[in-house]
Design a protein around this motif. Structure first.
Motif, PDB file in Angstrom:
ATOM      1  N   THR A 122     -33.124  34.028 -60.412  1.00 55.66           N
ATOM      2  CA  THR A 122     -33.072  35.443 -60.781  1.00 55.66           C
ATOM      3  C   THR A 122     -34.463  36.049 -60.872  1.00 55.66           C
ATOM      4  OG1 THR A 122     -31.009  35.120 -62.007  1.00 55.66           O
ATOM      5  CG2 THR A 122     -32.298  37.073 -62.556  1.00 55.66           C
ATOM      6  N   LEU A 123     -35.445  35.261 -61.327  1.00 55.90           N
ATOM      7  CA  LEU A 123     -36.773  35.803 -61.617  1.00 55.90           C
ATOM      8  C   LEU A 123     -37.483  36.352 -60.381  1.00 55.90           C
ATOM      9  CD1 LEU A 123     -39.012  36.403 -63.580  1.00 55.90           C
ATOM     10  CD2 LEU A 123     -39.785  34.032 -63.381  1.00 55.90           C
ATOM     11  N   PRO A 124     -37.643  35.577 -59.280  1.00 59.38           N
ATOM     12  CA  PRO A 124     -38.337  36.159 -58.122  1.00 59.38           C
ATOM     13  C   PRO A 124     -37.597  37.349 -57.524  1.00 59.38           C
ATOM     14  CG  PRO A 124     -37.402  34.008 -57.580  1.00 59.38           C
ATOM     15  CD  PRO A 124     -37.304  34.164 -59.061  1.00 59.38           C
ATOM     16  N   GLY A 125     -36.250  37.301 -57.525  1.00 58.89           N
ATOM     17  CA  GLY A 125     -35.501  38.450 -57.027  1.00 58.89           C
ATOM     18  C   GLY A 125     -35.741  39.681 -57.874  1.00 58.89           C
ATOM     19  N   MET A 126     -35.819  39.477 -59.182  1.00 60.97           N
ATOM     20  CA  MET A 126     -36.038  40.608 -60.084  1.00 60.97           C
ATOM     21  C   MET A 126     -37.438  41.192 -59.925  1.00 60.97           C
ATOM     22  SD  MET A 126     -35.478  40.735 -64.167  1.00 60.97           S
ATOM     23  CE  MET A 126     -33.778  40.252 -63.927  1.00 60.97           C
ATOM     24  N   ILE A 127     -38.430  40.343 -59.748  1.00 60.29           N
ATOM     25  CA  ILE A 127     -39.798  40.836 -59.553  1.00 60.29           C
ATOM     26  C   ILE A 127     -39.854  41.759 -58.337  1.00 60.29           C
ATOM     27  CG2 ILE A 127     -42.145  40.144 -58.924  1.00 60.29           C
ATOM     28  CD1 ILE A 127     -41.713  37.628 -60.630  1.00 60.29           C
ATOM     29  N   LEU A 128     -39.204  41.350 -57.243  1.00 59.14           N
ATOM     30  CA  LEU A 128     -39.166  42.192 -56.045  1.00 59.14           C
ATOM     31  C   LEU A 128     -38.419  43.491 -56.322  1.00 59.14           C
ATOM     32  CD1 LEU A 128     -39.684  42.675 -53.048  1.00 59.14           C
ATOM     33  CD2 LEU A 128     -37.607  41.347 -52.543  1.00 59.14           C
ATOM     34  N   GLY A 129     -37.283  43.409 -57.033  1.00 63.90           N
ATOM     35  CA  GLY A 129     -36.506  44.610 -57.332  1.00 63.90           C
ATOM     36  C   GLY A 129     -37.267  45.596 -58.200  1.00 63.90           C
ATOM     37  N   VAL A 130     -37.949  45.102 -59.230  1.00 56.68           N
ATOM     38  CA  VAL A 130     -38.716  45.985 -60.120  1.00 56.68           C
ATOM     39  C   VAL A 130     -39.894  46.597 -59.374  1.00 56.68           C
ATOM     40  CG1 VAL A 130     -40.195  46.043 -62.178  1.00 56.68           C
ATOM     41  CG2 VAL A 130     -38.011  44.833 -62.244  1.00 56.68           C
ATOM     42  N   TYR A 131     -40.515  45.818 -58.487  1.00 55.50           N
ATOM     43  CA  TYR A 131     -41.611  46.365 -57.681  1.00 55.50           C
ATOM     44  C   TYR A 131     -41.121  47.546 -56.837  1.00 55.50           C
ATOM     45  CZ  TYR A 131     -45.008  46.792 -53.909  1.00 55.50           C
ATOM     46  OH  TYR A 131     -45.899  47.297 -52.993  1.00 55.50           O
ATOM     47  N   LEU A 132     -39.953  47.370 -56.201  1.00 56.49           N
ATOM     48  CA  LEU A 132     -39.409  48.471 -55.398  1.00 56.49           C
ATOM     49  C   LEU A 132     -39.018  49.654 -56.284  1.00 56.49           C
ATOM     50  CD1 LEU A 132     -37.204  46.624 -52.734  1.00 56.49           C
ATOM     51  CD2 LEU A 132     -39.378  47.788 -52.391  1.00 56.49           C
ATOM     52  N   LEU A 133     -38.470  49.373 -57.478  1.00 56.65           N
ATOM     53  CA  LEU A 133     -38.093  50.449 -58.395  1.00 56.65           C
ATOM     54  C   LEU A 133     -39.301  51.303 -58.762  1.00 56.65           C
ATOM     55  CD1 LEU A 133     -35.990  51.784 -60.302  1.00 56.65           C
ATOM     56  CD2 LEU A 133     -36.643  50.083 -62.024  1.00 56.65           C
ATOM     57  N   SER A 134     -40.445  50.660 -58.943  1.00 59.62           N
ATOM     58  CA  SER A 134     -41.646  51.400 -59.315  1.00 59.62           C
ATOM     59  C   SER A 134     -42.301  52.101 -58.132  1.00 59.62           C
ATOM     60  CB  SER A 134     -42.665  50.448 -59.970  1.00 59.62           C
ATOM     61  OG  SER A 134     -43.087  49.468 -59.039  1.00 59.62           O
ATOM     62  N   TRP A 135     -41.900  51.726 -56.920  1.00 61.10           N
ATOM     63  CA  TRP A 135     -42.569  52.231 -55.729  1.00 61.10           C
ATOM     64  C   TRP A 135     -41.739  53.264 -54.967  1.00 61.10           C
ATOM     65  CZ3 TRP A 135     -41.657  51.146 -50.318  1.00 61.10           C
ATOM     66  CH2 TRP A 135     -42.686  51.605 -49.471  1.00 61.10           C
ATOM     67  N   VAL A 136     -40.416  53.015 -54.808  1.00 63.86           N
ATOM     68  CA  VAL A 136     -39.589  53.903 -53.988  1.00 63.86           C
ATOM     69  C   VAL A 136     -39.157  55.121 -54.792  1.00 63.86           C
ATOM     70  CG1 VAL A 136     -38.727  51.951 -52.648  1.00 63.86           C
ATOM     71  CG2 VAL A 136     -37.404  52.768 -54.591  1.00 63.86           C
ATOM     72  N   ASP A 137     -38.658  56.122 -54.082  1.00 64.11           N
ATOM     73  CA  ASP A 137     -38.099  57.314 -54.709  1.00 64.11           C
ATOM     74  C   ASP A 137     -36.938  56.903 -55.618  1.00 64.11           C
ATOM     75  OD1 ASP A 137     -36.669  59.715 -55.263  1.00 64.11           O
ATOM     76  OD2 ASP A 137     -37.533  60.652 -53.482  1.00 64.11           O
ATOM     77  N   GLN A 138     -36.919  57.450 -56.838  1.00 65.23           N
ATOM     78  CA  GLN A 138     -35.882  57.090 -57.797  1.00 65.23           C
ATOM     79  C   GLN A 138     -34.495  57.399 -57.277  1.00 65.23           C
ATOM     80  OE1 GLN A 138     -36.278  57.351 -62.362  1.00 65.23           O
ATOM     81  NE2 GLN A 138     -35.226  59.236 -61.815  1.00 65.23           N
ATOM     82  N   ARG A 139     -34.368  58.375 -56.383  1.00 67.20           N
ATOM     83  CA  ARG A 139     -33.052  58.719 -55.851  1.00 67.20           C
ATOM     84  C   ARG A 139     -32.463  57.576 -55.041  1.00 67.20           C
ATOM     85  NH1 ARG A 139     -34.444  64.283 -52.923  1.00 67.20           N
ATOM     86  NH2 ARG A 139     -36.232  62.977 -52.388  1.00 67.20           N
ATOM     87  N   ILE A 140     -33.326  56.793 -54.382  1.00 65.48           N
ATOM     88  CA  ILE A 140     -32.827  55.650 -53.604  1.00 65.48           C
ATOM     89  C   ILE A 140     -32.226  54.610 -54.537  1.00 65.48           C
ATOM     90  CG2 ILE A 140     -33.498  53.763 -52.059  1.00 65.48           C
ATOM     91  CD1 ILE A 140     -35.678  55.590 -50.947  1.00 65.48           C
ATOM     92  N   SER A 141     -32.941  54.285 -55.619  1.00 70.89           N
ATOM     93  CA  SER A 141     -32.422  53.317 -56.584  1.00 70.89           C
ATOM     94  C   SER A 141     -31.130  53.811 -57.227  1.00 70.89           C
ATOM     95  CB  SER A 141     -33.461  53.044 -57.670  1.00 70.89           C
ATOM     96  OG  SER A 141     -34.639  52.494 -57.118  1.00 70.89           O
ATOM     97  N   THR A 142     -31.068  55.097 -57.553  1.00 74.34           N
ATOM     98  CA  THR A 142     -29.858  55.656 -58.155  1.00 74.34           C
ATOM     99  C   THR A 142     -28.697  55.613 -57.165  1.00 74.34           C
ATOM    100  OG1 THR A 142     -31.267  57.140 -59.449  1.00 74.34           O
ATOM    101  CG2 THR A 142     -28.924  57.650 -59.369  1.00 74.34           C
ATOM    102  N   PHE A 143     -28.975  55.882 -55.892  1.00 69.81           N
ATOM    103  CA  PHE A 143     -27.954  55.795 -54.846  1.00 69.81           C
ATOM    104  C   PHE A 143     -27.401  54.380 -54.751  1.00 69.81           C
ATOM    105  CE2 PHE A 143     -26.939  54.853 -50.375  1.00 69.81           C
ATOM    106  CZ  PHE A 143     -25.934  55.786 -50.150  1.00 69.81           C
ATOM    107  N   VAL A 144     -28.285  53.373 -54.756  1.00 71.29           N
ATOM    108  CA  VAL A 144     -27.849  51.973 -54.691  1.00 71.29           C
ATOM    109  C   VAL A 144     -27.037  51.611 -55.936  1.00 71.29           C
ATOM    110  CG1 VAL A 144     -28.618  49.563 -54.570  1.00 71.29           C
ATOM    111  CG2 VAL A 144     -29.791  51.313 -53.223  1.00 71.29           C
ATOM    112  N   LEU A 145     -27.473  52.091 -57.103  1.00 69.60           N
ATOM    113  CA  LEU A 145     -26.709  51.840 -58.332  1.00 69.60           C
ATOM    114  C   LEU A 145     -25.297  52.404 -58.203  1.00 69.60           C
ATOM    115  CD1 LEU A 145     -26.358  51.052 -61.315  1.00 69.60           C
ATOM    116  CD2 LEU A 145     -27.335  53.277 -61.926  1.00 69.60           C
TER     117      LEU A 145
END
Length: 288
Positions: A122-145
Protein backbone atom coordinates in the motif's frame (compact mmCIF):
# COMPACT_ATOMS: atom_id res chain seq x y z
CA UNK A 1 -5.93 87.10 29.16
CA UNK A 2 -5.07 84.07 31.29
CA UNK A 3 -8.53 82.63 30.58
CA UNK A 4 -7.95 83.17 26.86
CA UNK A 5 -4.66 81.28 27.02
CA UNK A 6 -6.36 78.37 28.85
CA UNK A 7 -9.04 78.16 26.11
CA UNK A 8 -6.37 78.16 23.39
CA UNK A 9 -4.53 75.29 25.12
CA UNK A 10 -7.77 73.29 25.53
CA UNK A 11 -8.65 73.37 21.83
CA UNK A 12 -5.71 71.18 20.67
CA UNK A 13 -6.32 68.77 23.54
CA UNK A 14 -9.95 68.40 22.50
CA UNK A 15 -9.01 67.91 18.85
CA UNK A 16 -6.36 65.34 19.80
CA UNK A 17 -8.90 63.32 21.79
CA UNK A 18 -11.28 62.94 18.81
CA UNK A 19 -11.73 59.36 17.51
CA UNK A 20 -11.55 58.45 13.81
CA UNK A 21 -15.10 57.16 14.25
CA UNK A 22 -16.19 60.78 14.76
CA UNK A 23 -15.59 61.17 11.02
CA UNK A 24 -18.94 60.18 9.35
CA UNK A 25 -17.24 58.77 6.24
CA UNK A 26 -14.85 56.58 8.23
CA UNK A 27 -17.65 55.48 10.58
CA UNK A 28 -19.73 54.27 7.59
CA UNK A 29 -16.70 52.38 6.24
CA UNK A 30 -15.94 50.74 9.63
CA UNK A 31 -19.57 49.74 10.18
CA UNK A 32 -19.77 48.20 6.70
CA UNK A 33 -16.62 46.17 7.32
CA UNK A 34 -17.96 44.99 10.70
CA UNK A 35 -21.22 43.83 9.10
CA UNK A 36 -19.29 41.92 6.43
CA UNK A 37 -17.19 40.21 9.12
CA UNK A 38 -20.36 39.23 10.98
CA UNK A 39 -21.78 37.81 7.75
CA UNK A 40 -18.65 35.76 7.06
CA UNK A 41 -18.50 34.45 10.63
CA UNK A 42 -22.13 33.37 10.38
CA UNK A 43 -21.44 31.61 7.08
CA UNK A 44 -18.39 29.84 8.52
CA UNK A 45 -20.45 28.71 11.52
CA UNK A 46 -23.19 27.40 9.21
CA UNK A 47 -20.70 25.45 7.07
CA UNK A 48 -19.03 24.00 10.19
CA UNK A 49 -22.43 22.92 11.55
CA UNK A 50 -23.39 21.22 8.27
CA UNK A 51 -20.04 19.41 8.10
CA UNK A 52 -20.39 18.23 11.71
CA UNK A 53 -23.89 16.93 11.00
CA UNK A 54 -22.65 15.01 7.96
CA UNK A 55 -19.77 13.52 9.97
CA UNK A 56 -22.37 12.24 12.45
CA UNK A 57 -24.56 10.92 9.62
CA UNK A 58 -21.61 9.08 8.06
CA UNK A 59 -20.88 7.54 11.47
CA UNK A 60 -24.50 6.41 11.85
CA UNK A 61 -24.39 4.75 8.42
CA UNK A 62 -21.12 2.97 9.26
CA UNK A 63 -22.39 1.86 12.66
CA UNK A 64 -25.71 0.60 11.29
CA UNK A 65 -24.55 -1.04 8.07
CA UNK A 66 -20.77 -1.55 8.24
CA UNK A 67 -20.21 0.52 5.08
CA UNK A 68 -16.84 2.28 5.21
CA UNK A 69 -16.81 5.65 6.98
CA UNK A 70 -14.68 7.30 4.30
CA UNK A 71 -17.00 6.08 1.53
CA UNK A 72 -19.97 7.67 3.29
CA UNK A 73 -18.32 10.96 4.25
CA UNK A 74 -16.05 11.81 1.31
CA UNK A 75 -18.58 12.36 -1.53
CA UNK A 76 -20.47 15.05 0.39
CA UNK A 77 -17.40 16.65 1.97
CA UNK A 78 -15.57 16.78 -1.38
CA UNK A 79 -18.56 18.52 -2.96
CA UNK A 80 -18.84 20.97 -0.04
CA UNK A 81 -15.23 21.99 0.69
CA UNK A 82 -13.07 20.42 -2.04
CA UNK A 83 -11.29 17.07 -2.19
CA UNK A 84 -7.97 17.94 -0.52
CA UNK A 85 -9.51 19.53 2.61
CA UNK A 86 -12.07 16.71 2.73
CA UNK A 87 -9.38 14.00 2.71
CA UNK A 88 -7.49 15.76 5.50
CA UNK A 89 -10.66 16.21 7.55
CA UNK A 90 -11.94 12.64 7.28
CA UNK A 91 -8.57 10.97 7.85
CA UNK A 92 -8.50 10.60 11.64
CA UNK A 93 -12.23 9.84 12.05
CA UNK A 94 -11.84 6.99 9.54
CA UNK A 95 -8.75 5.71 11.33
CA UNK A 96 -10.42 5.88 14.75
CA UNK A 97 -13.60 4.15 13.60
CA UNK A 98 -11.71 1.32 11.92
CA UNK A 99 -9.24 0.95 14.77
CA UNK A 100 -12.14 0.33 17.14
CA UNK A 101 -13.35 -2.51 14.91
CA UNK A 102 -9.81 -3.95 14.72
CA UNK A 103 -9.56 -4.03 18.51
CA UNK A 104 -12.90 -5.77 19.15
CA UNK A 105 -12.80 -8.25 16.22
CA UNK A 106 -10.91 -11.56 16.58
CA UNK A 107 -8.10 -12.93 14.36
CA UNK A 108 -6.14 -9.67 14.43
CA UNK A 109 -2.61 -11.15 14.48
CA UNK A 110 -3.53 -13.91 12.03
CA UNK A 111 -4.82 -11.42 9.44
CA UNK A 112 -1.89 -9.10 10.10
CA UNK A 113 0.58 -11.85 9.19
CA UNK A 114 -1.47 -13.41 6.40
CA UNK A 115 -1.93 -10.20 4.40
CA UNK A 116 1.26 -8.35 5.37
CA UNK A 117 2.50 -8.14 1.71
CA UNK A 118 -0.71 -6.29 0.79
CA UNK A 119 -0.34 -3.83 3.69
CA UNK A 120 3.29 -3.11 2.79
CA UNK A 121 2.50 -2.72 -0.92
CA UNK A 122 0.00 0.00 0.00
CA UNK A 123 2.81 2.42 0.89
CA UNK A 124 4.55 2.89 -2.51
CA UNK A 125 1.18 3.07 -4.27
CA UNK A 126 0.02 5.71 -1.83
CA UNK A 127 3.17 7.80 -2.23
CA UNK A 128 2.55 7.92 -5.99
CA UNK A 129 -1.14 8.74 -5.47
CA UNK A 130 -0.44 11.58 -3.02
CA UNK A 131 2.23 12.97 -5.34
CA UNK A 132 -0.31 13.11 -8.18
CA UNK A 133 -2.93 14.61 -5.84
CA UNK A 134 -0.56 17.46 -5.02
CA UNK A 135 0.41 17.96 -8.66
CA UNK A 136 -2.66 17.42 -10.90
CA UNK A 137 -5.77 19.58 -11.12
CA UNK A 138 -8.05 18.80 -8.18
CA UNK A 139 -10.94 18.28 -10.60
CA UNK A 140 -9.19 15.20 -12.01
CA UNK A 141 -8.87 13.62 -8.57
CA UNK A 142 -12.49 14.48 -7.75
CA UNK A 143 -13.60 12.96 -11.07
CA UNK A 144 -11.73 9.72 -10.27
CA UNK A 145 -13.25 9.69 -6.77
CA UNK A 146 -16.74 9.99 -8.28
CA UNK A 147 -16.05 7.09 -10.64
CA UNK A 148 -14.75 4.93 -7.77
CA UNK A 149 -17.80 5.67 -5.61
CA UNK A 150 -20.17 4.85 -8.48
CA UNK A 151 -18.28 1.63 -9.27
CA UNK A 152 -18.29 0.60 -5.61
CA UNK A 153 -22.03 1.29 -5.30
CA UNK A 154 -22.80 -0.78 -8.40
CA UNK A 155 -20.62 -3.61 -7.10
CA UNK A 156 -22.28 -3.51 -3.66
CA UNK A 157 -25.81 -3.44 -5.11
CA UNK A 158 -25.18 -6.17 -7.70
CA UNK A 159 -23.23 -8.34 -5.20
CA UNK A 160 -21.72 -10.52 -7.96
CA UNK A 161 -20.95 -14.06 -6.92
CA UNK A 162 -17.38 -14.94 -7.81
CA UNK A 163 -14.51 -16.68 -6.12
CA UNK A 164 -10.76 -16.15 -6.25
CA UNK A 165 -8.95 -19.53 -6.16
CA UNK A 166 -6.81 -19.98 -3.09
CA UNK A 167 -3.65 -20.29 -5.18
CA UNK A 168 -4.08 -16.65 -6.32
CA UNK A 169 -4.51 -15.19 -2.84
CA UNK A 170 -0.80 -14.50 -2.27
CA UNK A 171 0.20 -13.47 -5.83
CA UNK A 172 -2.61 -10.89 -5.94
CA UNK A 173 -1.76 -9.22 -2.65
CA UNK A 174 1.00 -6.94 -3.96
CA UNK A 175 -0.90 -5.61 -7.03
CA UNK A 176 -4.07 -5.14 -4.97
CA UNK A 177 -2.09 -3.27 -2.29
CA UNK A 178 -0.35 -1.08 -4.87
CA UNK A 179 -3.60 -0.16 -6.65
CA UNK A 180 -5.52 0.37 -3.44
CA UNK A 181 -2.73 2.58 -2.09
CA UNK A 182 -2.63 4.56 -5.32
CA UNK A 183 -6.38 5.25 -5.36
CA UNK A 184 -6.31 6.05 -1.63
CA UNK A 185 -3.52 8.58 -2.14
CA UNK A 186 -5.16 10.15 -5.19
CA UNK A 187 -8.79 10.25 -4.01
CA UNK A 188 -9.00 9.21 -0.34
CA UNK A 189 -11.28 6.29 -1.31
CA UNK A 190 -10.10 2.96 0.14
CA UNK A 191 -12.58 0.45 -1.30
CA UNK A 192 -11.33 -0.53 -4.76
CA UNK A 193 -9.86 -2.98 -5.60
CA UNK A 194 -9.72 -4.04 -1.93
CA UNK A 195 -13.36 -5.03 -1.45
CA UNK A 196 -13.79 -7.24 -4.55
CA UNK A 197 -10.49 -8.98 -3.75
CA UNK A 198 -11.34 -9.68 -0.09
CA UNK A 199 -14.93 -10.70 -0.79
CA UNK A 200 -13.72 -12.98 -3.60
CA UNK A 201 -11.64 -14.95 -1.08
CA UNK A 202 -14.84 -15.95 0.80
CA UNK A 203 -13.34 -15.56 4.26
CA UNK A 204 -15.65 -15.91 7.25
CA UNK A 205 -17.33 -12.66 8.43
CA UNK A 206 -14.91 -11.99 11.32
CA UNK A 207 -11.81 -12.46 9.15
CA UNK A 208 -13.32 -10.36 6.35
CA UNK A 209 -14.13 -7.54 8.78
CA UNK A 210 -10.69 -7.75 10.38
CA UNK A 211 -8.62 -7.66 7.17
CA UNK A 212 -10.67 -4.80 5.67
CA UNK A 213 -10.41 -2.66 8.80
CA UNK A 214 -6.71 -3.49 9.27
CA UNK A 215 -6.03 -2.42 5.68
CA UNK A 216 -7.90 0.86 6.07
CA UNK A 217 -6.33 1.62 9.47
CA UNK A 218 -2.79 1.01 8.20
CA UNK A 219 -3.48 2.94 4.99
CA UNK A 220 -4.88 5.87 6.99
CA UNK A 221 -1.67 6.00 9.04
CA UNK A 222 0.45 6.01 5.89
CA UNK A 223 -1.87 8.61 4.37
CA UNK A 224 -1.58 10.98 7.31
CA UNK A 225 2.22 10.98 7.06
CA UNK A 226 2.19 11.32 3.26
CA UNK A 227 -0.29 14.23 3.28
CA UNK A 228 1.69 16.07 5.93
CA UNK A 229 5.00 15.56 4.13
CA UNK A 230 3.55 16.68 0.80
CA UNK A 231 2.12 19.87 2.31
CA UNK A 232 -1.51 18.97 1.53
CA UNK A 233 -2.20 18.58 5.25
CA UNK A 234 -0.93 20.97 7.91
CA UNK A 235 -0.88 21.00 11.69
CA UNK A 236 -4.06 23.11 11.58
CA UNK A 237 -5.91 20.68 9.28
CA UNK A 238 -4.82 17.71 11.39
CA UNK A 239 -6.23 19.45 14.47
CA UNK A 240 -9.52 19.88 12.60
CA UNK A 241 -9.40 16.16 11.81
CA UNK A 242 -8.86 15.42 15.52
CA UNK A 243 -11.96 17.50 16.34
CA UNK A 244 -13.93 15.59 13.68
CA UNK A 245 -13.33 12.30 15.54
CA UNK A 246 -15.95 13.20 18.18
CA UNK A 247 -18.99 13.57 15.86
CA UNK A 248 -17.85 10.50 13.91
CA UNK A 249 -17.70 8.28 17.01
CA UNK A 250 -21.02 9.66 18.27
CA UNK A 251 -22.59 8.72 14.95
CA UNK A 252 -21.07 5.22 15.01
CA UNK A 253 -22.38 4.68 18.55
CA UNK A 254 -25.87 5.77 17.49
CA UNK A 255 -25.67 3.58 14.38
CA UNK A 256 -24.77 0.53 16.45
CA UNK A 257 -27.82 1.16 18.63
CA UNK A 258 -30.07 1.55 15.58
CA UNK A 259 -28.78 -1.56 13.82
CA UNK A 260 -31.33 -3.91 15.38
CA UNK A 261 -34.22 -1.55 14.59
CA UNK A 262 -33.52 -1.13 10.87
CA UNK A 263 -33.99 -3.77 8.15
CA UNK A 264 -30.31 -3.87 7.20
CA UNK A 265 -30.77 -5.24 3.67
CA UNK A 266 -33.06 -2.42 2.55
CA UNK A 267 -31.10 0.21 4.48
CA UNK A 268 -27.81 -0.78 2.81
CA UNK A 269 -29.53 -0.61 -0.58
CA UNK A 270 -30.82 2.92 0.07
CA UNK A 271 -27.39 4.04 1.28
CA UNK A 272 -25.58 2.54 -1.72
CA UNK A 273 -28.02 4.16 -4.16
CA UNK A 274 -27.51 7.52 -2.40
CA UNK A 275 -23.73 7.11 -2.53
CA UNK A 276 -23.99 6.22 -6.22
CA UNK A 277 -25.88 9.44 -6.93
CA UNK A 278 -23.38 11.47 -4.90
CA UNK A 279 -20.50 9.88 -6.83
CA UNK A 280 -22.25 10.54 -10.14
CA UNK A 281 -22.83 14.16 -9.13
CA UNK A 282 -19.07 14.56 -8.48
CA UNK A 283 -18.37 13.21 -11.98
CA UNK A 284 -20.94 15.45 -13.68
CA UNK A 285 -19.86 18.52 -11.69
CA UNK A 286 -16.35 18.38 -13.18
CA UNK A 287 -17.81 19.04 -16.66
CA UNK A 288 -19.96 21.99 -15.62
Amino acid sequence: SSALRLEECAIPRQMGSMSRLDDPEYARFAWGRFRRLLGWSGLVGLVASVLAIWLVVAGIVKGATGIGYTSCALPFLAAAIGLKPAISLVLLPAMASNLLVVVVTPHRMEMLRRFSPMYLATLPGMILGVYLLSWVDQRISTFVLGLLIVAYSIFAIARPSFAIPGKFESPLQVPVGLLNGFFTGLTGSQVLPLMPYILGLHLDPDRTTQVVNLTITIASGFMMIALYQSGIASAHSLMESVAAVVPALLGIYAGNKLRSLIPAQHYRLYVQVTLGFLGASLVVKQFM
